[in-house]
Motif scaffolding. Structure first.
Motif, PDB file in Angstrom:
ATOM      1  N   ILE A  41     -42.706  71.736  88.077  1.00  0.00           N
ATOM      2  CA  ILE A  41     -43.861  70.830  87.972  1.00  0.00           C
ATOM      3  C   ILE A  41     -43.417  69.544  87.291  1.00  0.00           C
ATOM      4  O   ILE A  41     -43.717  68.445  87.724  1.00  0.00           O
ATOM      5  N   HIS A  42     -42.631  69.686  86.220  1.00  0.00           N
ATOM      6  CA  HIS A  42     -42.119  68.520  85.509  1.00  0.00           C
ATOM      7  C   HIS A  42     -41.304  67.642  86.464  1.00  0.00           C
ATOM      8  O   HIS A  42     -41.473  66.437  86.544  1.00  0.00           O
ATOM      9  N   MET A  43     -40.435  68.279  87.253  1.00  0.00           N
ATOM     10  CA  MET A  43     -39.590  67.525  88.170  1.00  0.00           C
ATOM     11  C   MET A  43     -40.441  66.832  89.238  1.00  0.00           C
ATOM     12  O   MET A  43     -40.137  65.721  89.654  1.00  0.00           O
ATOM     13  N   ALA A  44     -41.526  67.505  89.662  1.00  0.00           N
ATOM     14  CA  ALA A  44     -42.350  66.944  90.738  1.00  0.00           C
ATOM     15  C   ALA A  44     -43.043  65.665  90.303  1.00  0.00           C
ATOM     16  O   ALA A  44     -43.430  64.869  91.135  1.00  0.00           O
ATOM     17  N   THR A  45     -43.207  65.461  88.996  1.00  0.00           N
ATOM     18  CA  THR A  45     -43.896  64.257  88.540  1.00  0.00           C
ATOM     19  C   THR A  45     -42.920  63.106  88.275  1.00  0.00           C
ATOM     20  O   THR A  45     -43.334  62.016  87.923  1.00  0.00           O
ATOM     21  N   LYS A  46     -41.621  63.375  88.401  1.00  0.00           N
ATOM     22  CA  LYS A  46     -40.634  62.309  88.180  1.00  0.00           C
ATOM     23  C   LYS A  46     -40.697  61.272  89.304  1.00  0.00           C
ATOM     24  O   LYS A  46     -40.834  61.626  90.463  1.00  0.00           O
ATOM     25  N   SER A  47     -40.576  59.994  88.949  1.00  0.00           N
ATOM     26  CA  SER A  47     -40.555  58.953  89.983  1.00  0.00           C
ATOM     27  C   SER A  47     -39.133  58.805  90.505  1.00  0.00           C
ATOM     28  O   SER A  47     -38.166  59.143  89.821  1.00  0.00           O
ATOM     29  N   PHE A  48     -39.025  58.214  91.666  1.00  0.00           N
ATOM     30  CA  PHE A  48     -37.707  57.822  92.151  1.00  0.00           C
ATOM     31  C   PHE A  48     -37.174  56.699  91.261  1.00  0.00           C
ATOM     32  O   PHE A  48     -37.942  55.860  90.772  1.00  0.00           O
ATOM     33  N   HIS A  49     -35.854  56.666  91.102  1.00  0.00           N
ATOM     34  CA  HIS A  49     -35.230  55.651  90.227  1.00  0.00           C
ATOM     35  C   HIS A  49     -35.653  54.235  90.608  1.00  0.00           C
ATOM     36  O   HIS A  49     -35.918  53.388  89.759  1.00  0.00           O
ATOM     37  N   PHE A  50     -35.781  53.963  91.919  1.00  0.00           N
ATOM     38  CA  PHE A  50     -36.068  52.583  92.343  1.00  0.00           C
ATOM     39  C   PHE A  50     -37.478  52.159  91.946  1.00  0.00           C
ATOM     40  O   PHE A  50     -37.728  50.985  91.717  1.00  0.00           O
ATOM     41  N   VAL A  51     -38.383  53.114  91.864  1.00  0.00           N
ATOM     42  CA  VAL A  51     -39.756  52.777  91.466  1.00  0.00           C
ATOM     43  C   VAL A  51     -39.759  52.323  90.008  1.00  0.00           C
ATOM     44  O   VAL A  51     -40.252  51.233  89.675  1.00  0.00           O
ATOM     45  N   ASP A  52     -39.179  53.129  89.141  1.00  0.00           N
ATOM     46  CA  ASP A  52     -39.141  52.771  87.714  1.00  0.00           C
ATOM     47  C   ASP A  52     -38.363  51.478  87.495  1.00  0.00           C
ATOM     48  O   ASP A  52     -38.797  50.589  86.763  1.00  0.00           O
ATOM     49  N   ASP A  53     -37.211  51.400  88.130  1.00  0.00           N
ATOM     50  CA  ASP A  53     -36.324  50.250  87.868  1.00  0.00           C
ATOM     51  C   ASP A  53     -36.968  48.939  88.293  1.00  0.00           C
ATOM     52  O   ASP A  53     -36.986  47.964  87.536  1.00  0.00           O
ATOM     53  N   TYR A  54     -37.480  48.906  89.509  1.00  0.00           N
ATOM     54  CA  TYR A  54     -38.024  47.631  90.014  1.00  0.00           C
ATOM     55  C   TYR A  54     -39.341  47.265  89.361  1.00  0.00           C
ATOM     56  O   TYR A  54     -39.616  46.080  89.110  1.00  0.00           O
ATOM     57  N   ARG A  55     -40.173  48.270  89.068  1.00  0.00           N
ATOM     58  CA  ARG A  55     -41.443  47.918  88.405  1.00  0.00           C
ATOM     59  C   ARG A  55     -41.161  47.356  87.010  1.00  0.00           C
ATOM     60  O   ARG A  55     -41.775  46.374  86.582  1.00  0.00           O
ATOM     61  N   GLU A  56     -40.200  47.955  86.338  1.00  0.00           N
ATOM     62  CA  GLU A  56     -39.874  47.490  84.986  1.00  0.00           C
ATOM     63  C   GLU A  56     -39.276  46.078  85.033  1.00  0.00           C
ATOM     64  O   GLU A  56     -39.624  45.207  84.223  1.00  0.00           O
ATOM     65  N   LEU A  57     -38.405  45.859  85.990  1.00  0.00           N
ATOM     66  CA  LEU A  57     -37.779  44.537  86.141  1.00  0.00           C
ATOM     67  C   LEU A  57     -38.844  43.463  86.383  1.00  0.00           C
ATOM     68  O   LEU A  57     -38.863  42.421  85.712  1.00  0.00           O
ATOM     69  N   VAL A  58     -39.751  43.718  87.319  1.00  0.00           N
ATOM     70  CA  VAL A  58     -40.754  42.707  87.684  1.00  0.00           C
ATOM     71  C   VAL A  58     -41.711  42.474  86.516  1.00  0.00           C
ATOM     72  O   VAL A  58     -42.056  41.328  86.207  1.00  0.00           O
ATOM     73  N   ARG A  59     -42.114  43.539  85.854  1.00  0.00           N
ATOM     74  CA  ARG A  59     -43.052  43.359  84.735  1.00  0.00           C
ATOM     75  C   ARG A  59     -42.396  42.599  83.591  1.00  0.00           C
ATOM     76  O   ARG A  59     -43.041  41.780  82.928  1.00  0.00           O
ATOM     77  N   ASP A  60     -41.125  42.822  83.393  1.00  0.00           N
ATOM     78  CA  ASP A  60     -40.408  42.067  82.362  1.00  0.00           C
ATOM     79  C   ASP A  60     -40.359  40.581  82.724  1.00  0.00           C
ATOM     80  O   ASP A  60     -40.587  39.718  81.872  1.00  0.00           O
ATOM     81  N   MET A  61     -40.102  40.293  83.990  1.00  0.00           N
ATOM     82  CA  MET A  61     -40.046  38.883  84.436  1.00  0.00           C
ATOM     83  C   MET A  61     -41.410  38.226  84.273  1.00  0.00           C
ATOM     84  O   MET A  61     -41.505  37.070  83.855  1.00  0.00           O
ATOM     85  N   ILE A  62     -42.467  38.959  84.622  1.00  0.00           N
ATOM     86  CA  ILE A  62     -43.822  38.385  84.526  1.00  0.00           C
ATOM     87  C   ILE A  62     -44.161  38.091  83.061  1.00  0.00           C
ATOM     88  O   ILE A  62     -44.829  37.103  82.750  1.00  0.00           O
ATOM     89  N   ALA A  63     -43.666  38.938  82.166  1.00  0.00           N
ATOM     90  CA  ALA A  63     -43.934  38.719  80.743  1.00  0.00           C
ATOM     91  C   ALA A  63     -43.204  37.486  80.219  1.00  0.00           C
ATOM     92  O   ALA A  63     -43.628  36.858  79.249  1.00  0.00           O
ATOM     93  N   ARG A  64     -42.104  37.123  80.867  1.00  0.00           N
ATOM     94  CA  ARG A  64     -41.278  36.018  80.350  1.00  0.00           C
ATOM     95  C   ARG A  64     -41.524  34.666  81.012  1.00  0.00           C
ATOM     96  O   ARG A  64     -41.255  33.636  80.405  1.00  0.00           O
ATOM     97  N   TYR A  65     -41.946  34.678  82.276  1.00  0.00           N
ATOM     98  CA  TYR A  65     -41.983  33.427  83.043  1.00  0.00           C
ATOM     99  C   TYR A  65     -43.335  33.253  83.726  1.00  0.00           C
ATOM    100  O   TYR A  65     -44.044  34.227  83.968  1.00  0.00           O
ATOM    101  N   PRO A  66     -43.659  31.986  84.110  1.00  0.00           N
ATOM    102  CA  PRO A  66     -44.838  31.777  84.953  1.00  0.00           C
ATOM    103  C   PRO A  66     -44.699  32.610  86.232  1.00  0.00           C
ATOM    104  O   PRO A  66     -43.567  32.861  86.688  1.00  0.00           O
TER     105      PRO A  66
END
Ligand SMILES: C[S@@+](CC[C@H](N)C(=O)[O-])C[C@H]1O[C@@H](n2cnc3c(N)ncnc32)[C@H](O)[C@@H]1O
Length: 311
Positions: A41-66
């Protein structure tokens, strides 16, 4: 040639989901802490690496830039120039104003926005894992174009709906199995005789990206997202197993994209006539009908559960 399509260089102190996942993997193959016992069950709730990585990258950029700058930076900059080059590249392989294009990993709509003035009855069906990208991509696009957020390797569009599928700088961030899964999906949504275009990294032509990633590893700096290189032997196997023909492969430095007007980069430099894509580009033709008739199609791919419902 002045085009620059650099991968995002992560800022100091960046912490990505992928980095956290790697830490867990390096520390031991299965988490053993008492507070989070391993379970399916724990494993089934894990996201794919690309989901976490890209969402984090974009949210970081939005926090820093227009917003507009953040969207561009998150895909390596030169939003308009590279979009124009992607458009001309696809037209060079036969994309017509009445065609349907599935653009997987559309980012902030770099390609879609360039196709607004080109498509007449044609349309774009696009996906990305980052909701902020998808929201931005759909701005200004015709109402009958579709934009979907995905969290896996699903292409949520109907069978034989598209003339072309594109994956620009997407397989560059996926594991081989994930890229192959996407090709199975592309095989389904692209009409017989339609084309699948993807860009990829090769050691010979994109050594600097590999070198920078190794440097980050040796300096124990977390990596923003995977940078995957694909050998041509893999592409040949994938095409053969999927009943596709390799129509063309171009290296990153080959100036094969014919421009009809100059493109201007963020730094003011311009390119005209012919440009390289700075990643290798592969074009596959979807020969699925002929292939199925020869009963070479490996039915395993159809019997294995598809991420897309009953299509
Ligand atoms: C380097 S960017 C390229 C964006 C766009 N194709 C372009 O040319 O500007 C990679 C894109 O792939 C998206 N992506 C990563 N993994 C994906 C997946 N499994 N499915 C769909 N999109 C994905 C990212 O969110 C990001 O938008």
């Amino acid at each position: 040639m002045t085009m620059s399509f650099r991968e995002v260089v992560h800022p100091a102190g960046w912490q990505s989901g992928h980095a956290a996942a790697c830490k867990a993997v390096y520390a031991g193959s299965i988490p053993t802490s008492a507070s989070k016992p391993w379970s399916p069950i724990h494993m089934a709730t894990k996201s794919f690496h690309f989901v976490d990585d890209y969402r984090e990258l974009v949210r970081d950029m939005i926090a820093r830039y227009p917003l507009a700058e953040a969207m561009s930076r998150a895909v390596g900059g030169h939003l308009t120039a590279v979009g124009q080059i992607e458009k001309r590249l696809l037209i060079g392989y036969g994309l017509k104003p009445e065609h349907t294009l599935v653009d997987v990993g559309c980012g902030p709509g770099r390609l879609a926005k360039q196709l607004i003035g080109y498509f007449t009855s044609g349309r774009v069906l696009a996906t990305d894992v980052v909701p902020e990208f998808v929201d931005y991509a759909r701005i200004g696009c015709p109402a009958n174009w579709q934009f979907a957020v995905v969290e896996d390797t699903r292409i949520p569009f109907a069978k034989d709906e598209a003339d072309f599928a594109s994956f620009f700088s997407v397989f560059t961030h996926l594991l081989y199995e994930e890229s192959f899964s996407y090709l199975i999906e592309a095989r389904r949504v692209v009409k017989p005789g339609g084309f699948i275009v993807f860009s990829f990294l090769e050691f010979e032509h994109n050594w600097q990206i590999f070198k920078d990633t190794v440097k980050a590893v040796r300096q124990r700096r977390p990596i923003v997202h995977l940078n995957m290189f694909i050998g041509r032997d893999a592409i040949e196997q994938w095409a053969r197993r999927l009943g596709m023909s390799i129509i063309d492969i171009r290296t990153a430095s080959d100036p094969f994209v014919e421009l009809v007007e100059p493109v201007i980069y963020d730094d003011g430099k311009r390119s005209e006539d012919k440009v390289a894509f700075e990643q290798s580009v592969c074009v596959l033709r979807n020969d699925k009908v002929q292939h199925e008739r020869r009963v070479l199609w490996d039915s395993f791919w159809e019997s294995s559960p598809s991420p897309t419902d009953s299509q």
